[in-house]
Design an enzyme around this catalytic site. Sequence first.
Site, short mmCIF file in Angstrom:
data_model
loop_
_atom_site.label_atom_id
_atom_site.label_comp_id
_atom_site.label_asym_id
_atom_site.label_seq_id
_atom_site.Cartn_x
_atom_site.Cartn_y
_atom_site.Cartn_z
N THR A 113 57.26 48.04 51.53
CA THR A 113 57.32 46.59 51.63
C THR A 113 58.75 46.09 51.43
OG1 THR A 113 55.14 46.66 50.57
CG2 THR A 113 56.15 44.48 50.82
N ALA A 114 59.35 46.44 50.30
CA ALA A 114 60.69 45.94 50.00
C ALA A 114 61.76 46.70 50.78
CB ALA A 114 60.96 46.05 48.50
N GLU B 219 61.55 57.88 54.15
CA GLU B 219 60.17 57.49 53.83
C GLU B 219 59.29 58.74 53.80
OE1 GLU B 219 58.15 55.01 52.81
OE2 GLU B 219 56.49 56.39 53.16
N ALA B 220 58.54 58.88 52.71
CA ALA B 220 57.70 60.07 52.55
C ALA B 220 56.52 60.09 53.52
CB ALA B 220 57.20 60.15 51.11
N ASN C 242 47.29 47.02 52.08
CA ASN C 242 46.69 46.04 51.16
C ASN C 242 45.68 45.14 51.86
OD1 ASN C 242 48.11 43.94 52.37
ND2 ASN C 242 49.74 43.93 50.86
N HIS D 24 47.64 45.86 41.64
CA HIS D 24 48.85 45.04 41.58
C HIS D 24 49.81 45.50 40.49
CE1 HIS D 24 46.44 41.35 43.27
NE2 HIS D 24 46.65 42.29 44.18
N ALA E 28 58.58 46.18 43.59
CA ALA E 28 57.77 45.49 42.57
C ALA E 28 58.01 46.04 41.17
CB ALA E 28 56.29 45.61 42.92
C1 LIG Z 1 44.86 48.64 48.19
C2 LIG Z 1 45.85 47.56 47.85
C3 LIG Z 1 45.49 46.23 48.03
C4 LIG Z 1 46.41 45.22 47.73
N1 LIG Z 1 46.11 43.93 48.08
C5 LIG Z 1 47.06 42.97 47.98
C6 LIG Z 1 46.85 41.69 48.53
O1 LIG Z 1 45.83 41.41 49.16
N2 LIG Z 1 47.83 40.75 48.38
C7 LIG Z 1 49.00 41.02 47.72
O2 LIG Z 1 49.82 40.12 47.57
N3 LIG Z 1 49.23 42.26 47.22
C8 LIG Z 1 48.32 43.25 47.37
N4 LIG Z 1 48.59 44.51 46.95
C9 LIG Z 1 49.88 44.77 46.26
C10 LIG Z 1 51.08 44.78 47.21
O3 LIG Z 1 50.74 45.37 48.44
C11 LIG Z 1 52.22 45.55 46.53
O4 LIG Z 1 52.54 44.91 45.31
C12 LIG Z 1 53.51 45.62 47.35
O5 LIG Z 1 53.24 45.98 48.68
C13 LIG Z 1 54.45 46.65 46.70
O6 LIG Z 1 55.64 46.76 47.44
P1 LIG Z 1 56.78 47.80 47.01
O7 LIG Z 1 57.89 47.64 47.95
O8 LIG Z 1 57.03 47.66 45.57
O9 LIG Z 1 56.10 49.24 47.17
P2 LIG Z 1 55.46 49.94 48.45
O10 LIG Z 1 55.17 48.94 49.50
O11 LIG Z 1 54.32 50.74 47.96
O12 LIG Z 1 56.62 50.87 49.01
C14 LIG Z 1 57.02 52.08 48.45
C15 LIG Z 1 57.36 53.02 49.59
O13 LIG Z 1 58.07 54.12 49.10
C16 LIG Z 1 57.56 55.32 49.66
N5 LIG Z 1 57.85 56.39 48.72
C17 LIG Z 1 57.35 56.56 47.47
N6 LIG Z 1 57.88 57.63 46.90
C18 LIG Z 1 58.75 58.16 47.79
C19 LIG Z 1 59.61 59.28 47.75
N7 LIG Z 1 59.70 60.08 46.69
N8 LIG Z 1 60.37 59.52 48.84
C20 LIG Z 1 60.32 58.72 49.93
N9 LIG Z 1 59.50 57.66 50.01
C21 LIG Z 1 58.73 57.37 48.95
C22 LIG Z 1 56.08 55.01 49.84
O14 LIG Z 1 55.46 55.89 50.74
C23 LIG Z 1 56.12 53.57 50.30
O15 LIG Z 1 56.28 53.48 51.68
C24 LIG Z 1 47.69 45.55 47.20
C25 LIG Z 1 48.05 46.89 47.02
C26 LIG Z 1 47.15 47.89 47.36
C27 LIG Z 1 47.56 49.33 47.20
#
Ligand SMILES: Cc1cc2nc3c(=O)[nH]c(=O)nc-3n(C[C@H](O)[C@H](O)[C@H](O)COP(=O)(O)OP(=O)(O)OC[C@H]3O[C@@H](n4cnc5c(N)ncnc54)[C@H](O)[C@@H]3O)c2cc1C
Length: 605
Positions: A28-29, A49-50, A107, A544, A572
């Site tokens: 996401t970020a 990306e993994a 999500n 979350h 996050a």
């Molecule tokens: C099932 C579910 C339902 C949800 N529903 C909602 C909703 O309806 N509304 C809402 O606002 N929020 C919802 N959320 C929460 C929201 O989606 C997350 O808070 C947000 O997307 C997190 O973003 P991020 O960038 O922190 O992490 P992520 O989007 O998880 O990104 C992390 C990325 O890093 C990659 N990665 C991890 N480790 C490694 C590594 N070692 N090497 C390379 N790549 C790696 C992962 O594969 C992933 O692509 C939900 C989450 C889930 C799981």
Amino acid sequence: MAVLCENVEQFSAGVNGAFDYVICGGGTAGLVVAARLTEDPDVTVGVLEAGQNRMDDPLVNTPAAAMQMLSHPDYDWMVESIPQKGNLNRTHAVPRGRMLGGSSAQNWTLYTRGSDSDFDNWAALVGDRSWSADNFRAYFLKHQTLEPIGTSISEEDKEFMPFQREFHGKEGPIHTSFDNWHLPFGTEFLRAYHNTARREVMPLDPWSGDHLGFYSTLATVNSSTGTRSYAASAYLQPNLDRPNLKVLTKATVSKIILDQKGGTSTARAVEFLHGSKQHVVQANKEVILSCGVVQSPQSLELSGIGDSNVLRQADVSCLVNLPAVGENLQDHPGTVISWTLSPNTKTMDQLADPAALVAAQEEYMSAHSGILTSVTSSMGFLPSRELVSETELQHTIDIIRSLPNKTPFQAQQREQIINLLRSPKHASVHFVMCPATLNLSEEAVKDQKMSSVLRIRVSNSVGRGSVHIQSADPLVQPTYDQAFFENEADVAVATAGLRFLDRVANGELKDKIKARIYPPPEVNLHDDKQANDYIHSLCISEYHPVGTCAMSQVVDGRLRVKGVSGLRVVDASVFPNHVSGNPMSAVYALAEKASDMIKEDSKVN
Ligand SMILES: Cc1cc2nc3c(=O)[nH]c(=O)nc-3n(C[C@H](O)[C@H](O)[C@H](O)COP(=O)(O)OP(=O)(O)OC[C@H]3O[C@@H](n4cnc5c(N)ncnc54)[C@H](O)[C@@H]3O)c2cc1C
């Protein structure tokens, strides 16, 4: 040069094995930052990306199919918590998206925004006014496009879709829309909650920083195609022709390589696994860690940045002692109340009937419309103090005050929680309607014994968990403890929410509801012990998690890792406190702000 690279050779070609910025995690970020930094054609960015590219995958693109990705190894990291003391020692699945777009690809697409008080508290914790609600708001508008309300939506349904144009973006990459397809009873339920809570007015705009009340929320769904709008489709797909951006999938970051000279640590390169081989890519300017709440702290610890005791136990040399890494894990602990509905009241359970599912699929394929475009969009927020007596409120505050504070940061967080519980304006309790049941037996569906579940979430819980490595092996899952309902203050807030919903069911919705399933009818919710026992027996996460590389503790207000140059965390995990409501919009806004900060700092340096 292809943006989506199939192998390490393609990824390294033309950049001589070094990018200006290496982004770990294309979620996401991470994809927001990649898109914004490569707006400058002179800047090169490599994303590791993994997971895989699933931009053409119907399970990702069809909003109502999201459940099918849960616990599926092709889509989900399948993290599992350790046994939860507050939940009869049960373990919990902790889904995290493992693909381009990360958790935004997996999500439920519910698009909400936190209260102003949430972000003002961030600013106070970080000591940086740029995170206050007023200053941060522009980044919510920047990532969003609000789509026009559907012409098929009835005037009655529109009443619960309040919005003011000024609080929404017009040309951001993420498209948000109100559900075009509505369950017939959705609005009726919302009205019953609204009336029982004696709310005098509808929320003006739940995305304005004040989301008290009941309404149909927006979803990150592109209404013209009926498909999910998420980080990969919105921030990567349109930029696939940029020669200065490269993305390598199936590349698992194993550690950040620190250069240690003259007492300073600088992130210079990233080590990653692709296929069965280990590789290294250099970062000329910065490494940006965007692996999410579980893997960002894991990556820091694997790199020797963290609590020296944790690292020693995992056999990792400590290069930068930063004890807050992996601490401060927060989620929205919740519980459920569910009922069977009176005969012929249809819910999403109807999809368990094969004929109804086929019809829904045909409508979705031919017209991009119908039940499969829909998410569970009815929700609401109430201040905790409207649901409890002054004595009950004081009792909850006394519990919080009696807790020993580990750090001044924690003491400040707890004072903030107390103020939020006291506030008549803060959205402390979140209610989400899920018009479906786990009872999908043929008999239940045939007899139209359809059910509705309401989930109650504690917006700002007192409980704090942790994520820590248990091994130096990057492929071993870290220990994940979400500390659900370990604190009775959180149980008290959830109990008040349960009692409110039970009151609505026994009042204005009496004719709609047939029988309570959970808590079982014999549980007397007005008895404190019975209510508490129920919550400890049935607690759920809305997935979350936030906070494991918290701003002010692990990173500074510009998201730079303390004690290390050239390394930021953007995801996050840097939330210092949770926000009321679903966190995705705050993650997009944070990543937009981070991109601006990285660009500004690059000019200064
Ligand atoms: C099932 C579910 C339902 C949800 N529903 C909602 C909703 O309806 N509304 C809402 O606002 N929020 C919802 N959320 C929460 C929201 O989606 C997350 O808070 C947000 O997307 C997190 O973003 P991020 O960038 O922190 O992490 P992520 O989007 O998880 O990104 C992390 C990325 O890093 C990659 N990665 C991890 N480790 C490694 C590594 N070692 N090497 C390379 N790549 C790696 C992962 O594969 C992933 O692509 C939900 C989450 C889930 C799981």
